[in-house]
Design an enzyme around this catalytic site. Structure first.
Site, mmCIF file in Angstrom:
data_model
loop_
_atom_site.group_PDB
_atom_site.id
_atom_site.type_symbol
_atom_site.label_atom_id
_atom_site.label_comp_id
_atom_site.label_asym_id
_atom_site.label_seq_id
_atom_site.Cartn_x
_atom_site.Cartn_y
_atom_site.Cartn_z
ATOM 1 N N THR A 1 0.867 -1.271 0.033
ATOM 2 C CA THR A 1 -0.016 -0.082 -0.059
ATOM 3 C C THR A 1 0.986 1.286 0.087
ATOM 4 O O THR A 1 1.923 1.112 0.494
ATOM 5 C CB THR A 1 -0.822 0.208 1.041
ATOM 6 O OG1 THR A 1 0.005 0.053 2.243
ATOM 7 C CG2 THR A 1 -1.917 -1.029 1.175
ATOM 8 N N ASP B 1 -4.091 -4.327 13.224
ATOM 9 C CA ASP B 1 -5.512 -4.606 13.504
ATOM 10 C C ASP B 1 -6.174 -3.471 12.590
ATOM 11 O O ASP B 1 -7.299 -3.775 12.091
ATOM 12 C CB ASP B 1 -5.919 -4.370 14.929
ATOM 13 C CG ASP B 1 -5.683 -5.549 16.010
ATOM 14 O OD1 ASP B 1 -5.355 -6.751 15.308
ATOM 15 O OD2 ASP B 1 -5.140 -5.263 16.853
#
Length: 590
Positions: free
Chosen positions: A203, A233
């Site tokens: 990314t 998370d």
């Protein structure tokens, strides 16, 4: 079968028996080979796995195999379920120390043998929740014999249908301490050896993974067996929301405006309408009974390789914050269902219009007050890495700020909860409050409740418990309001926020921390930081086990923490979808 020096006979018989084994007969594939650092062994393959018997011990009483000191008698075999790869590695000179006396007679001096490696998974003796790499190197001077063993073992592994073949991998290069890319480079050889094809996307900006998942059609995702996040998370939450936003359609939970508006100073009102669960009459929202969850294919799963700051989801589903353990459980095709909370924001601020906005969470349903302030403050110090949470937490604790809010929770009768929990839970009400006086069933290794939940099928509709008893509403000043879907274990809370939260049980654990002196709240935080602590055993702490709740801030707005991601909301509702997704994991092993 014993080796008698006629390799052509050995090869022909081994190949014949291997063909019989592949055909589904009960024949056992066997031959004499040399096990590196052990000696000559009689190797056999059956439906259970590989086994070997040492024909003659080495002069040394102990051997070093797979990097672990052990005696030859201990290295007796490995189950097929624990083998993740086998590969042919050509030929090499035989170290004389690795040969038993019969093997020296069988092979010429300075001769070469062909070898193959069996890659397996073992449990660490020091940390049983961790998986470690086990390698066994076998050799024979006939190349066809080695190649036959590779082919036979691979044929057996191909029958392990739960194992993935193609995965889409997202790597967050700046997650945690900025080691996302390094973490992937460490574990990627495991996927290559297991012949798992990966398409890797590193990314480049915030929201990149969300946009890719949102734009990718189910037809395009069908070529993959799952999606893997290399990060924390929050990064997994981004991928999860991109996936579910366009694929999961379900009725919204009730909004705060569906409930009684006039709450007294005591703040507790038992709701008379026990049927508010989605349906007609919702203000500003069109309900529908139509639910859809369009998976690319039935066996589609998600995986997480930990590289974040807390990695609570990985710790609760594998027992270890270890990239190698997670990678091995992914290639082995382990599976555990995971509850997902749907959070609907009705208003961003008190003055804004009603515009429902849906988000999903896998660990935190939300955290308002202290934890929301911590995540907001920590965003200013991302350059500090995981230590930013300690610094931000200290600053927020010293402020000791409370907020006024209204909360409604769907009550569930303890006698009507999951069958595996019967006899463990007792709920009593005092002054119209739901005070959970119950015996804790902590989620640990071989947890009976989680084991019973492994076969839960995905629920595209909001999970409805048979013991639902209507709604209970509160109003007051709170230091924190939040709900945990799983235990949320992490380095700062070894037992998690709720030690007895279980996987795929269809519940959230709503925790209300009422305004109290700073010293009292410190006691609660210290209990969270202790193993076997009891952070919920305080008069100012209320704990409600539920499948849905609503929230409305009395101020202009509030900040929530959804799996580590910021979410601004003045009014929101949450509900649980039991076992909505499946994760490449083995379940709690702590």
């Amino acid at each position: 079968m014993e080796s008698n020096g006629d390799d052509s006979i050995l090869r022909d018989e081994a190949v014949a028996s291997s063909n019989a084994g592949i055909a589904g007969e009960t024949s056992v594939v066997s031959a004499n080979l040399i096990l590196d650092r052990v000696g000559e062994v009689a190797l056999a393959l059956d439906l259970d796995g590989l086994s070997w018997k040492l024909l003659e011990r080495l002069p040394s009483d102990r051997s070093d195999c797979c990097g672990v000191k052990r005696s030859p008698s201990e290295a007796a075999g490995i189950r097929l379920a624990d083998i993740y790869a086998v590969e042919f590695i050509d030929h090499a000179l035989i170290p004389e120390s690795n040969l038993s006396n019969p093997a020296r007679c069988l092979l010429r001096e300075d001769s070469q043998i062909y070898r193959f490696i069996v890659h397996g998974v073992e449990r660490s003796k020091c940390h049983p929740c961790r998986c470690i790499l086990g390698t066994y190197v076998f050799g024979h001077k006939d190349q066809q014999v080695c190649q036959m063993w590779v082919n036979v073992i691979n044929s057996c592994l191909d029958q392990e249908l739960q194992r993935p073949k193609n995965l889409l991998v997202f790597v967050h290069p700046k997650s945690g301490k900025g080691n996302g890319r390094t973490t992937w480079e460490t574990v990627s050889p495991i996927f290559s050896r297991a012949k798992v094809h990966t398409k890797v996307i590193v990314t480049e900006r915030a929201g990149h993974a969300f946009d890719v998942m949102l734009a990718t059609t189910n037809e395009e995702l069908k070529q993959y067996d799952g999606v893997v996040a290399v990060g924390g998370d929050g990064f997994f939450n981004e991928i999860l929301n991109g996936f579910l936003s366009s694929r999961h359609k379900a009725p919204y939970p009730p909004a705060p405006t569906d409930f009684v508006q006039s709450l007294g100073d005591c703040g507790d009102v038992l709701m008379r309408n026990t049927n508010i669960r989605g349906g007609e009459g919702h203000s500003g929202t069109c309900y529908t009974d139509d639910t859809q969850f369009l998976l690319p294919k039935e066996e589609f799963r998600f995986g997480i390789i930990p590289a974040g700051s807390t990695d609570a989801i990985v710790i609760c589903t594998t027992g270890a914050r270890d990239p190698v353990t997670s990678a091995l459980q992914i290639v082995m095709g382990k599976n555990v269902p995971l509850d997902i909370a749907q959070i609907v924001r009705w208003r961003t601020t008190a003055e804004s219009k009603v515009e429902p906005c849906v988000r999903y969470a896998a660990s935190f349903a939300g955290r308002y007050g202290f934890y929301g302030d911590v995540i907001t403050e920590s965003e200013k110090y991302r350059w500090m890495g995981p230590k930013r949470y300690d610094y931000a937490g200290t600053k927020v604790f010293l402020r000791h700020r409370s907020y006024e809010a209204e909360v409604a929770v769907l009550r569930v009768n303890s006698e009507e909860t999951h069958p595996a929990e019967e006899g463990h839970w007792r709920r009593h009400f005092r002054a119209l409050r739901s005070l959970n006086k119950r015996q804790k069933v902590i989620c640990r290794a071989n947890c009976e409740i989680c084991t019973a939940n492994r076969d839960v099928s995905s629920q595209s509709k909001p999970y409805s418990h048979p013991g639902e008893m209507g709604w209970l509403s509160f109003k007051g000043r709170y230091l924190s309001v939040g709900a945990a879907i799983i235990a949320c274990r992490n380095g700062r809370a070894p037992d998690g926020l709720v030690a007895d939260a279980h996987l795929a049980d269809g519940f959230m654990h709503l925790i209300l921390i009422k305004d109290c002196p700073r010293a009292f709240y410190l006691g609660h935080l210290l209990q969270l930081a202790k193993r076997d602590g009891d952070p919920l055993n305080f008069e100012f702490v209320e704990h409600h086990k539920t499948s849905a709740f609503t929230f409305r801030s009395s101020g202009k707005s509030s900040i929530w923490n959804l799996d580590g991601e910021l979410f601004q909301a003045h009014q929101l509702s949450a509900q649980v979808f039991r076992g909505l997704i499946n994760l490449f994991a083995s379940g709690p092993l702590v």
